[in-house]
Design an enzyme around this catalytic site. Structure first.
Site, PDB file in Angstrom:
ATOM      1  N   HIS A  17       0.838  -1.199   0.000  1.00 16.07           N
ATOM      2  CA  HIS A  17       0.000   0.000   0.000  1.00 16.07           C
ATOM      3  C   HIS A  17       0.878   1.256   0.000  1.00 16.07           C
ATOM      4  CE1 HIS A  17       0.914   0.446   4.240  1.00 16.07           C
ATOM      5  NE2 HIS A  17       0.437  -0.766   4.482  1.00 16.07           N
ATOM      6  N   HIS A  20       4.011   1.578   2.257  1.00 17.28           N
ATOM      7  CA  HIS A  20       5.217   0.899   1.786  1.00 17.28           C
ATOM      8  C   HIS A  20       5.879   1.717   0.671  1.00 17.28           C
ATOM      9  CE1 HIS A  20       2.509  -2.684   2.849  1.00 17.28           C
ATOM     10  NE2 HIS A  20       3.418  -2.666   3.800  1.00 17.28           N
ATOM     11  N   CYS A 125       1.147  -9.483  21.771  1.00 18.37           N
ATOM     12  CA  CYS A 125       0.286  -9.251  20.600  1.00 18.37           C
ATOM     13  C   CYS A 125       0.834 -10.042  19.424  1.00 18.37           C
ATOM     14  CB  CYS A 125       0.225  -7.773  20.232  1.00 18.37           C
ATOM     15  SG  CYS A 125      -0.691  -7.516  18.680  1.00 18.37           S
ATOM     16  N   CYS A 128       1.606  -7.743  16.329  1.00 23.16           N
ATOM     17  CA  CYS A 128       2.847  -6.968  16.439  1.00 23.16           C
ATOM     18  C   CYS A 128       4.052  -7.901  16.516  1.00 23.16           C
ATOM     19  CB  CYS A 128       2.866  -6.119  17.704  1.00 23.16           C
ATOM     20  SG  CYS A 128       1.710  -4.757  17.723  1.00 23.16           S
ATOM     21  N   CYS A 143      -4.064  -4.493  22.591  1.00 16.46           N
ATOM     22  CA  CYS A 143      -2.965  -3.870  21.850  1.00 16.46           C
ATOM     23  C   CYS A 143      -3.405  -2.482  21.419  1.00 16.46           C
ATOM     24  CB  CYS A 143      -2.604  -4.711  20.623  1.00 16.46           C
ATOM     25  SG  CYS A 143      -1.448  -3.843  19.544  1.00 16.46           S
ATOM     26  N   HIS A 146      -3.424  -2.571  17.412  1.00 11.77           N
ATOM     27  CA  HIS A 146      -4.376  -3.447  16.723  1.00 11.77           C
ATOM     28  C   HIS A 146      -5.738  -3.531  17.406  1.00 11.77           C
ATOM     29  CE1 HIS A 146      -0.443  -4.903  15.148  1.00 11.77           C
ATOM     30  NE2 HIS A 146      -1.115  -4.777  14.038  1.00 11.77           N
ATOM     31  N   LYS A 295     -13.205  16.304  -0.212  1.00 12.16           N
ATOM     32  CA  LYS A 295     -14.034  16.391  -1.411  1.00 12.16           C
ATOM     33  C   LYS A 295     -13.559  15.391  -2.461  1.00 12.16           C
ATOM     34  CE  LYS A 295     -11.516  20.055  -3.565  1.00 12.16           C
ATOM     35  NZ  LYS A 295     -11.028  21.277  -3.791  1.00 12.16           N
ATOM     36  N   LYS A 298     -11.728  14.787  -9.425  1.00 10.81           N
ATOM     37  CA  LYS A 298     -12.416  14.689 -10.725  1.00 10.81           C
ATOM     38  C   LYS A 298     -12.385  13.277 -11.275  1.00 10.81           C
ATOM     39  CE  LYS A 298     -11.222  19.336 -12.224  1.00 10.81           C
ATOM     40  NZ  LYS A 298     -10.289  20.037 -13.098  1.00 10.81           N
TER      41      LYS A 298
HETATM   42 ZN   LIG Z   1      -0.533  -5.302  18.022  1.00 12.52          ZN
END
Ligand SMILES: [Zn+2]
Length: 503
Positions: A17, A20, A125, A128, A143, A146, A295, A298
């Protein structure tokens, strides 16, 4: 001189994403800039493939973790290609060559007496892949990152004697004021050290997907240790038949997000010291890009999907936007509408138009040959003059001011646009003022050549096209010094077509 820059390695449990991409582009800008300065650069990125963050989703799918890693790692490699990353190697931590080197380093930590066996009890966790201290717990033992309930764990662990390195770390921070940039992240890391360091668990008996300890086959290492070591191990096998460790270690810059500061700025240098290896020279901590949608844009809709933006507008537009919109180091809001606004006003209008007009006028008034003339002092001097822009950019990038350096370049883009309006070359042509027209056209052609070189680290694809059109084969900053006229130039399609043409 050698210059070694890295990105974090990315967990293969998720899709690539914008977060990264952001880390990778930042490291890429530094790598490209240092190559322009003639340094011997090595740029590393890759994927983190061990531990529960990979084991658990694979289990849910009913497939072996290696299969999940093999399926997702290529997506991260492909992400790098799509955003124009110029990495020299892509490490995958499930590579057996990495494992062999990790075992060697960890054995040294063991031999040096920096690990011991003990009982660990705490809140863990799995996402993690880390225990939380009492201070870090969310409400109801959750956590904080998370927001999931944590597991109370009690088991035999091997521990890394982090507490023994408190003084060494304080000394490291005192000796190297620029060890962590920006300074507020340095202060954060240092205050963590000054609060006193606890030893940390190094391994667990019940991990299934991770590297076994070389001295105790019943325990596997926490993914963090094997992951951090990628920066070091990669150099030993990135080039077939060659060990690059001596040439590039210690790393000059690890680029990473603020969420993994503690691991990098505290545990990592301590682990290296424990193994008798020199810590990295420095690290660069960036903030988060926050999707602040207000907003609708286009053509991109409401959410900025980086890969859709690249598809429509090219990778350079995204690279530019991320570092222009949000001051590097800090958190900042981004949006699809904001992306399109900057694309239109700055890339299509300010820069794209300047380039198109300059190329068109040289073609129209001088048959496509940059005239021979003396530089116009009006363009060189002053706060936004072209003189010294290469040094200014280098100085800012040495301080990791990626947004400020881009702003300095952009001030010159605006200056050249003003110059066109002030000198009105079309009037000079009509009046037959050839000498002045030569000087103005020369100044503009030189100006866009120098700015293309300055922008090259940020926008490699479009500046390559432009520099080629200008007959400039060099990319190094040494090419900044003014070039005499006489070069034949080529007209090229708009670098950044207007929004309507793209949408
Ligand atoms: Zn976590």
């Amino acid at each position: 001189m050698s210059y070694y820059v890295t990105t974090p390695i990315y967990y293969v449990n998720a899709e690539p994403h914008l977060g990264h991409a952001y880390s990778t582009i930042a490291a890429d800008i530094l790598a490209r800039h240092m190559r322009q300065r003639g340094e011997d650069v090595f740029f590393l990125t890759g994927t983190d493939e061990h531990g529960e963050p990979v084991e658990l989703p694979a289990e849910r799918e009913g497939i072996p973790p290696q299969e999940l890693a093999d399926r997702n790692a290529p997506r991260f490699q492909e992400m790098g290609e799509r955003i124009g990353a110029s990495n020299d190697f892509f490490i995958r931590t499930s590579d057996p060559r990495h494992a062999a080197k990790v075992a060697e380093v960890m054995q040294r930590v063991y031999d040096n007496g920096h690990v011991y066996e003990g009982i660990y009890e705490g809140w863990y966790c799995p996402r993690c892949a880390d225990f939380k201290t009492e201070r870090e717990l969310g409400p109801g033992n959750t956590c904080p990152i998370h927001e999931i309930p944590l597991e109370r764990e009690r088991e035999e662990n091997w521990f890394f004697r982090l507490s023994a390195f408190e003084d060494d770390l304080k000394r490291l921070y005192a000796e190297r004021p620029g060890f962590v940039v920006p300074h507020y992240r340095r202060n954060e890391a240092l205050s963590f050290i000054e609060q006193g360091l606890d030893d940390v668990s190094l391994s667990r008996p019940r991990l299934k997907w991770g590297m076994v300890l070389p001295w105790d086959q019943s325990q596997r290492m926490y993914v963090w240790f094997d992951a951090l070591l990628n920066y070091y191990t990669a150099l030993s096998f990135a080039r077939e038949g060659e060990d690059l460790t001596k040439r590039y270690w210690p790393a000059n810059r690890h680029v990473l997000g603020k969420d993994i500061l503690k691991f990098h700025a505290v545990i990592w240098p301590a682990l290296l010291l424990a193994a008798g290896i020199e810590p990295p020279r420095g690290m660069v901590i960036h903030g988060f890009l926050l999707m602040g949608e207000k907003k609708m844009s286009k053509s991109l809709g409401n959410v900025l999907d980086p890969f859709e933006a690249i598809e429509r507008f090219g990778s350079d537009a995204l690279r530019f936007y991320c570092f222009r919109e949000v001051s590097f180091g800090q958190d900042g809001a981004i949006s699809a509408a904001g992306f399109e606004a900057r694309y239109e006003t700055e890339l299509a209008n300010d820069w794209g138009n300047l380039v198109s007009r300059t190329l068109a006028m040289v073609e129209r008034y001088r048959d496509g040959v940059v005239p021979e003339a003396d530089a116009d002092p009006a363009l060189e001097a002053g706060e936004d003059g072209l003189a010294g822009i290469d040094e200014r950019v280098s100085e800012l990038l040495d301080r990791i001011e990626l947004t400020q350096a881009l702003e300095e370049i952009w001030a010159r883009v605006r200056r050249l646009n003003r110059y066109v309006e002030e000198t009105r070359p079309w009037d000079l042509a009509r009046a037959g003022d050839d000498e002045r027209l030569d000087q103005v056209l020369y100044g503009l052609a030189e100006g866009i050549r120098v700015l293309a070189l300055a922008l090259h680290a940020y926008m490699p694809a479009t500046t390559d096209r432009l520099l080629e059109a200008l007959g400039e084969p060099e990319r190094g900053l040494a090419a900044f010094g003014s070039r005499p006229g006489g070069a034949s130039i080529e007209r090229i399609p708009p670098l950044f077509p207007k929004l309507e043409a793209v949408a």
